[in-house]
Structures are given as structure tokens and as C-alpha cells.
Design an enzyme around this catalytic site. Structure first.
Site, short mmCIF file in Angstrom:
data_model
loop_
_atom_site.label_atom_id
_atom_site.label_comp_id
_atom_site.label_asym_id
_atom_site.label_seq_id
_atom_site.Cartn_x
_atom_site.Cartn_y
_atom_site.Cartn_z
N HIS A 15 -17.56 -78.19 12.00
CA HIS A 15 -16.12 -77.96 11.71
C HIS A 15 -15.78 -78.48 10.31
O HIS A 15 -15.62 -79.68 10.11
CB HIS A 15 -15.26 -78.69 12.75
CG HIS A 15 -13.80 -78.36 12.67
ND1 HIS A 15 -13.05 -78.00 13.76
CD2 HIS A 15 -12.94 -78.36 11.62
CE1 HIS A 15 -11.81 -77.77 13.39
NE2 HIS A 15 -11.70 -78.00 12.09
N HIS A 17 -13.40 -77.57 6.53
CA HIS A 17 -12.47 -76.75 5.74
C HIS A 17 -12.95 -76.81 4.29
O HIS A 17 -12.96 -77.88 3.69
CB HIS A 17 -11.05 -77.30 5.82
CG HIS A 17 -10.48 -77.26 7.20
ND1 HIS A 17 -9.69 -76.23 7.66
CD2 HIS A 17 -10.58 -78.13 8.24
CE1 HIS A 17 -9.35 -76.44 8.91
NE2 HIS A 17 -9.88 -77.60 9.29
N ARG A 19 -11.63 -74.59 1.97
CA ARG A 19 -10.57 -74.00 1.11
C ARG A 19 -11.15 -72.90 0.24
O ARG A 19 -12.09 -72.24 0.61
CB ARG A 19 -9.90 -75.09 0.23
CG ARG A 19 -9.54 -76.36 0.95
CD ARG A 19 -8.62 -76.15 2.11
NE ARG A 19 -8.13 -77.43 2.64
CZ ARG A 19 -7.67 -77.59 3.86
NH1 ARG A 19 -7.63 -76.58 4.71
NH2 ARG A 19 -7.23 -78.76 4.26
N LYS A 101 -11.68 -68.46 16.00
CA LYS A 101 -10.85 -69.68 16.05
C LYS A 101 -9.47 -69.36 16.60
O LYS A 101 -8.80 -68.42 16.15
CB LYS A 101 -10.74 -70.25 14.63
CG LYS A 101 -9.82 -71.44 14.51
CD LYS A 101 -10.51 -72.74 14.78
CE LYS A 101 -9.52 -73.87 14.88
NZ LYS A 101 -10.04 -75.16 14.54
N HIS A 138 -8.28 -75.09 18.58
CA HIS A 138 -7.47 -76.24 18.15
C HIS A 138 -6.56 -76.54 19.33
O HIS A 138 -5.54 -75.88 19.52
CB HIS A 138 -6.68 -75.91 16.88
CG HIS A 138 -5.88 -77.08 16.40
ND1 HIS A 138 -6.04 -77.64 15.16
CD2 HIS A 138 -4.94 -77.84 17.03
CE1 HIS A 138 -5.22 -78.68 15.04
NE2 HIS A 138 -4.54 -78.81 16.16
N HIS A 176 -12.27 -81.16 17.63
CA HIS A 176 -11.75 -82.49 17.25
C HIS A 176 -10.94 -83.16 18.36
O HIS A 176 -9.75 -83.43 18.21
CB HIS A 176 -10.94 -82.42 15.96
CG HIS A 176 -10.03 -81.23 15.81
ND1 HIS A 176 -9.07 -80.89 16.75
CD2 HIS A 176 -9.93 -80.30 14.82
CE1 HIS A 176 -8.45 -79.81 16.34
NE2 HIS A 176 -8.95 -79.42 15.17
N ASP A 249 -14.32 -82.06 10.60
CA ASP A 249 -12.98 -81.57 10.26
C ASP A 249 -12.57 -82.07 8.87
O ASP A 249 -11.39 -82.37 8.63
CB ASP A 249 -11.94 -82.00 11.32
CG ASP A 249 -10.66 -81.17 11.22
OD1 ASP A 249 -10.65 -80.15 10.51
OD2 ASP A 249 -9.68 -81.56 11.86
N HIS A 253 -7.06 -81.96 0.74
CA HIS A 253 -5.81 -81.53 0.12
C HIS A 253 -5.69 -82.34 -1.16
O HIS A 253 -6.07 -83.52 -1.19
CB HIS A 253 -4.60 -81.87 1.00
CG HIS A 253 -4.52 -81.09 2.28
ND1 HIS A 253 -4.02 -79.81 2.35
CD2 HIS A 253 -4.86 -81.42 3.55
CE1 HIS A 253 -4.06 -79.38 3.61
NE2 HIS A 253 -4.57 -80.34 4.36
O1 DOR Z 1 -5.65 -82.31 9.85
C1 DOR Z 1 -5.79 -81.10 9.86
N1 DOR Z 1 -6.00 -80.41 8.73
N2 DOR Z 1 -5.73 -80.45 11.03
C2 DOR Z 1 -5.70 -79.10 11.09
O2 DOR Z 1 -5.64 -78.57 12.15
C3 DOR Z 1 -5.74 -78.29 9.88
C4 DOR Z 1 -6.38 -79.03 8.78
C5 DOR Z 1 -6.16 -78.37 7.44
O3 DOR Z 1 -6.44 -77.18 7.33
O4 DOR Z 1 -5.75 -79.06 6.51
ZN ZN Z 2 -9.87 -78.36 11.23
#
Ligand code: DOR
Ligand code: ZN
Length: 348
Positions: A15, A17, A19, A101, A138, A176, A249, A253
Site C-alpha cells: 500500500h 501513494h 502521487r 480499490k 479503505h 491499514h 500507506d 504531502h
Molecule cells: O492518510 C491518508 N492519506 N489516508 C488516506 O486514506 C489517503 C491518503 C492520501 O492519499 O493522502
Molecule cells: Zn492509503
């Protein structure tokens, strides 16, 4: 006897991300260095909802992988009310698509695509059940009348249980997990239900986010829960059940969006993910389950081979870097500036 180093089969991250754009280029190598594969979340500004988008996104990820790294991204479609079934079937049959998902509508990073009522996609779920495509869930219900700390346990009652009654052979990864209810639910389920667990939910509880000032880099969804729930996750791993596996996860950001009056949810853990897991597995006397959790249980559930090659975790001081330059701003890694007692290295 104190353990000084551990060698494990190259793990996978089930899992992540990544981006897109410059963030993608910055973060992918942190994962590709140590992990053989990663399940890449589809919640982009333009979510991954068909093969054309998935193929192009996969290429951008592969282009960002350092040439020395041995890494394959595993692509995921985001389910929406209007998902096109034959796209999904073709994607899976061609080997491009690994999973689908299911997000709660309206509350994840990009809220415009999702499922408004699960019954609207029952025809799709029936096909993915037959094909054996894993459904990544989720597991939170975002309703005004539900307390934020109960989103996950209420999800089990109102979505997960009815869903599994309807589709008992649907392969589900409860992503998660954070609560004793979810840990219990997975333990009591059969071979069709597994769960990923993040390092932050094993290491910490919600006190860490609030005591001494609010800590935005501990803010993620699902939220950190109380110590009772943290302990239940640790106990779940200690059962040795092979349906729990690694999923960081990692969710980067930019600093401006994290350290804000309305900050984004997500913990950017990939630069130190394995060291975090090693730290918590050692602290709670679970090292005997470490390799299975990191490297065997996930491939078993996804019907994939275990990776060749090996990774070494060594007991030595590891100071997490303060920040990583990105997009004229910074990404702040989880536990930035703190001292960990484990380091990961690649065995060549
Ligand atoms: O903390 C999180 N960030 N939980 C999520 O479900 C989405 C993820 C994100 O894409 O930033
Ligand atoms: Zn996630």
C-alpha cells in the site's frame, strides 16, 4: 540474546501513494530501493480508472525508478459508480491490473470519483469475485453521526459484514487496520480476508499526535487510535496469522499542506519504512514474525512469488533526515530528525 542483524527476502509494500509529477519522481526511489513490488494507490487528481491511465501512470513510475533498483509497480483501479467492467476484466487478464480499490466517497485526497452506494457496483464485485481480483478496502464510514474514532468499527458493521454475506469468496484486503474490532474481524475471517498494517499504527497511539501540541506529521486516515487498539494490532501479529502483512500507506504531502490550519492526512514513511517495522517488531518481541509479515504473507495472499534477493536490517543508529526538497517546498519524512536504532541495506 540481542539481535544485531536480520536478513530477509526482499519485501513488498502492499500500500503506497506515489502521487505524480515531481513528487512521484522524488518518492519512488525510496520504495524501489528496498521493496520488490508495491501496490500503488490510484487516488490521483485524475484517478486510475481505466487501462489507458493505468498504463501511462505505470510508465511514469518505472521511469522514476533508479536503474539499479529491481522493482515492479502493481497497478490498482479506483472503483467508481461508473467503472467500466470490460476495462477491468481486460486489465486483469493482460496483467496490468493487480487489484481494485474501494474508497469511501468524498473524504480521501481526491473526492470526485468514488462509489456512492456499494449496491451500485454489485455487478462489478460479482465479476471481480469470480476472477479472484483482490478488493482493497479503505474501511471507514464517513457519516456525520459517527465519531471520527469509530469510523472503522462502524464500517465493519454497516459495510464489511453485508458485503461479505453477499460475496463470500471476494478476496478482500482490509487496508491499514487500526482497531481491535478490525483485527478481530480479520482473525475470525477465512482465507478470503487479509489486512495491511502501517508502521505508525503499530508504533504509536493517538496520545502521540496530541500531547505537547498537535503534530500534523502524525495525522493520517484512519487516525491513530487509543493504546487498547494499538495493542490489539500488535497482538494480531503475535498470533502468527499469515493474513496480516506490510503496507506502509506512505502518503507524501508537501510541507505547506501538512503544516496548515487545515492539514492533509498522510504520513510519509517510505524513506525509513523498514527501519520502523524492525524497531517495532523488536520492541514488542515479534521479530520471529518479521520476515513473514514483510516478505511472505503478502505474496501468498496475492498469489505471487516471493521476491528473489535479500535485504539486511542492522541494529545501528539511523537518524531520519529532516526534510527532502521537492516542488520548491519540502517533504517531511515521518519521525524527521529522530534517532532510530535500525537501518536497512540492500544485499547485492
Ligand atoms: O492518510 C491518508 N492519506 N489516508 C488516506 O486514506 C489517503 C491518503 C492520501 O492519499 O493522502
Ligand atoms: Zn492509503
Amino acid at each position: 540474546m540481542t539481535v544485531k542483524s536480520i536478513i530477509i527476502s526482499r519485501p513488498d509494500d502492499w500500500h503506497v501513494h506515489f502521487r505524480d509529477g515531481d513528487i512521484l519522481k522524488t518518492v519512488v526511489p525510496f520504495t524501489s530501493k528496498f521493496f520488490g513490488r508495491a501496490v500503488v494507490m490510484p487516488n490521483l487528481t485524475q484517478p486510475v480508472i481505466n487501462n489507458r491511465i493505468a498504463k501511462l501512470y505505470r510508465k511514469r513510475i518505472i521511469d522514476a525508478v533508479n536503474s539499479e533498483h529491481q522493482f515492479s509497480p502493481l497497478m490498482v483501479f479506483q472503483l467508481t459508480d461508473n467503472i467500466i467492467l470490460h476495462e477491468l476484466v481486460c486489465g486483469f487478464e493482460n496483467g496490468l491490473l493487480t487489484a481494485c480499490k474501494l474508497y469511501p466517497i468524498n473524504k480521501v485526497a481526491n473526492p470526485y470519483y468514488g462509489v456512492t452506494d456499494i449496491k451500485k457496483i454489485y455487478n462489478v464485485l460479482s465479476v471481480i469475485e469470480d476472477l479472484g481480483i483482490p478488493l482493497l478496502v479503505h474501511g471507514e464510514i464517513y457519516e456525520k453521526y459517527v465519531d471520527v474514532f469509530d469510523y472503522e468499527s462502524e464500517f465493519i458493521k454497516y459495510v464489511m459484514i453485508p458485503l461479505r454475506l453477499q460475496f463470500p469468496k471476494l478476496k478482500i484486503v482490509f487496508e491499514h487496520i487500526t482497531t481491535k474490532e478490525a483485527a478481530r474481524y480479520v482473525l475470525d475471517s477465512d482465507e478470503f480476508v487479509a489486512a495491511t498494517i502501517t508502521p505508525q499504527h503499530l508504533m504509536f497511539n493517538r496520545n502521540k499526535m496530541f500531547i505537547g501540541g498537535i503534530k500534523p506529521h502524525f495525522y493520517c486516515l484512519p487516525l491513530l487510535k487509543s493504546i487498547v487498539h494499538q495493542k490489539a494490532l500488535l497482538d494480531a501479529i503475535k498470533t502468527g496469522c499469515d493474513r496480516f502483512f506490510l503496507g506502509t500507506d506512505t502518503a507524501p504531502h508537501l510541507k505547506i499542506y501538512k503544516e496548515s490550519s487545515c492539514g492533509c492526512a498522510g504520513v510519509f514513511s517510505s524513506p525509513i519504512a523498514l527501519a520502523l517495522y524492525a524497531t517495532v517488531f523488536e520492541k514488542f518481541d515479534m521479530l520471529k514474525y518479521f520476515e513473514a509479515f514483510c516478505s511472505f504473507n503478502g505474496p501468498k495472499f496475492y498469489n505471487l512469488p516471493v521476491n528473489k534477493n535479500f535485504i539486511m536490517l542492522t541494529k545501528k543508529e539511523n537518524i531520519v533526515c529532516d526534510s527532502i526538497f521537492c516542488c520548491n517546498d519540502k517533504l517531511i519524512p515521518f519521525l524527521a530528525g529522530e534517532k532510530l536504532s535500525w537501518s536497512a541495506s540492500v544485499i547485492k
